[in-house]
Design an enzyme around this catalytic site. Structure first.
Site, PDB file in Angstrom:
ATOM      1  CG  ASN A  68      42.837-100.665  75.112  1.00 18.30           C
ATOM      2  OD1 ASN A  68      42.321-100.370  74.058  1.00 18.30           O
ATOM      3  ND2 ASN A  68      43.790-101.576  75.209  1.00 18.30           N
TER       4      ASN A  68
ATOM      5  CD  GLU B 220      48.021-100.838  76.308  1.00 17.89           C
ATOM      6  OE1 GLU B 220      49.148-100.759  75.772  1.00 17.89           O
ATOM      7  OE2 GLU B 220      47.351-101.894  76.338  1.00 17.89           O
TER       8      GLU B 220
ATOM      9  CB  CYS C 173      39.743-101.374  80.824  1.00 21.42           C
ATOM     10  SG  CYS C 173      40.804-102.603  81.577  1.00 21.42           S
TER      11      CYS C 173
ATOM     12  CD  GLU D 239      35.905-103.308  79.016  1.00 18.68           C
ATOM     13  OE1 GLU D 239      36.947-102.631  78.966  1.00 18.68           O
ATOM     14  OE2 GLU D 239      35.894-104.534  78.888  1.00 18.68           O
TER      15      GLU D 239
ATOM     16  CB  CYS E 166      39.358-106.760  83.658  1.00 16.69           C
ATOM     17  SG  CYS E 166      39.264-105.065  84.238  1.00 16.69           S
TER      18      CYS E 166
ATOM     19  CB  CYS F  75      35.800-103.213  83.464  1.00 18.54           C
ATOM     20  SG  CYS F  75      37.219-102.292  82.823  1.00 18.54           S
TER      21      CYS F  75
HETATM   22  N1  THU Z   1      41.637-104.203  78.371  1.00 19.70           N
HETATM   23  C1  THU Z   1      40.493-103.507  78.194  1.00 19.70           C
HETATM   24  O1  THU Z   1      40.487-102.356  77.742  1.00 19.70           O
HETATM   25  N2  THU Z   1      39.326-104.106  78.504  1.00 19.70           N
HETATM   26  C2  THU Z   1      39.206-105.411  78.907  1.00 19.70           C
HETATM   27  O2  THU Z   1      38.102-105.868  79.143  1.00 19.70           O
HETATM   28  C3  THU Z   1      40.406-106.237  79.052  1.00 19.70           C
HETATM   29  C4  THU Z   1      41.693-105.536  78.935  1.00 19.70           C
HETATM   30  C5  THU Z   1      42.895-103.567  77.993  1.00 19.70           C
HETATM   31  C6  THU Z   1      43.792-103.157  79.112  1.00 19.70           C
HETATM   32  C7  THU Z   1      45.142-103.133  78.420  1.00 19.70           C
HETATM   33  O3  THU Z   1      45.283-101.894  77.760  1.00 19.70           O
HETATM   34  C8  THU Z   1      45.023-104.218  77.364  1.00 19.70           C
HETATM   35  O4  THU Z   1      43.634-104.450  77.195  1.00 19.70           O
HETATM   36  C9  THU Z   1      45.712-105.509  77.736  1.00 19.70           C
HETATM   37  O5  THU Z   1      45.307-105.961  78.975  1.00 19.70           O
END
Ligand code: THU
Length: 161
Positions: free
Chosen positions: A62, A64, A73, A75, A112, A115
């Site tokens: 991820n 941010e 994310c 994925e 999520c 994704c």
């Molecule tokens: N996140 C992911 O990278 N993958 C997921 O399947 C769920 C959420 C990340 C997004 C964000 O950077 C952090 O987790 C919190 O939501």
């Protein structure tokens, strides 16, 4: 009115050792990727590793952003990198793992909705399933045989015609 049901078949492994050496390496790769996540706002680190049919592995984590919705994310970082760099090569599996710097959970993280939709696009494009492996911090692994199983009643390109 006709009641309808959707059946989700998936597997739980008590340990990664029950899986093939190739999948064990893929899970390990997702852990490595997780440690390189850029998650200063959520402190929630997610790693993903995509396995291609030629044996290549593509990692993602991820990413941010101070403007929160601009982040992405793990994925999607991984699957888009696979699509961008190896567009004709079939994706056979994706491994996902996560951990928080602020709390401990034994549960695996499931992708999520966005994704799931993004991964499904590639599954439909290649007309072959992408297996999803979810590694929990306790070492258990959940295997879902295809992304479509994770997104019942999905929207797809044929809905646009
Ligand atoms: N996140 C992911 O990278 N993958 C997921 O399947 C769920 C959420 C990340 C997004 C964000 O950077 C952090 O987790 C919190 O939501």
């Amino acid at each position: 009115m006709e009641p309808l049901h959707i059946h989700l078949a998936f597997e739980r492994y008590a340990s990664a050792e029950e899986l093939s050496p190739q999948i064990q390496l893929l899970l390990q790769s997702s852990i490595e990727a997780m440690h390189r996540a850029y998650a200063p706002y959520s402190n929630f680190h997610v790693g993903a590793a995509v396995l291609l049919e030629d044996g290549r592995t593509i990692q993602g984590n991820n990413q941010e952003n101070a403007a929160y919705p601009s982040g992405l994310c793990a994925e999607r970082v991984a699957i888009f990198a696979a699509g961008a760099n190896f567009p004709g090569i079939v994706i056979t599996a994706i491994a996902i793992t996560a951990s928080s710097a602020t709390f401990t959970s034994g549960d695996p993280v499931t992708p999520c909705g966005s994704c799931r939709q993004s991964m499904l696009e590639y599954e439909l494009k290649q007309n072959a399933p992408i297996a999803v492996y979810l590694l929990s911090p306790s070492g258990q692994v959940i295997r879902i045989p295809s992304v479509s199983q994770l997104l019942p009643l999905y929207f797809e390109s044929k809905n646009l015609r």
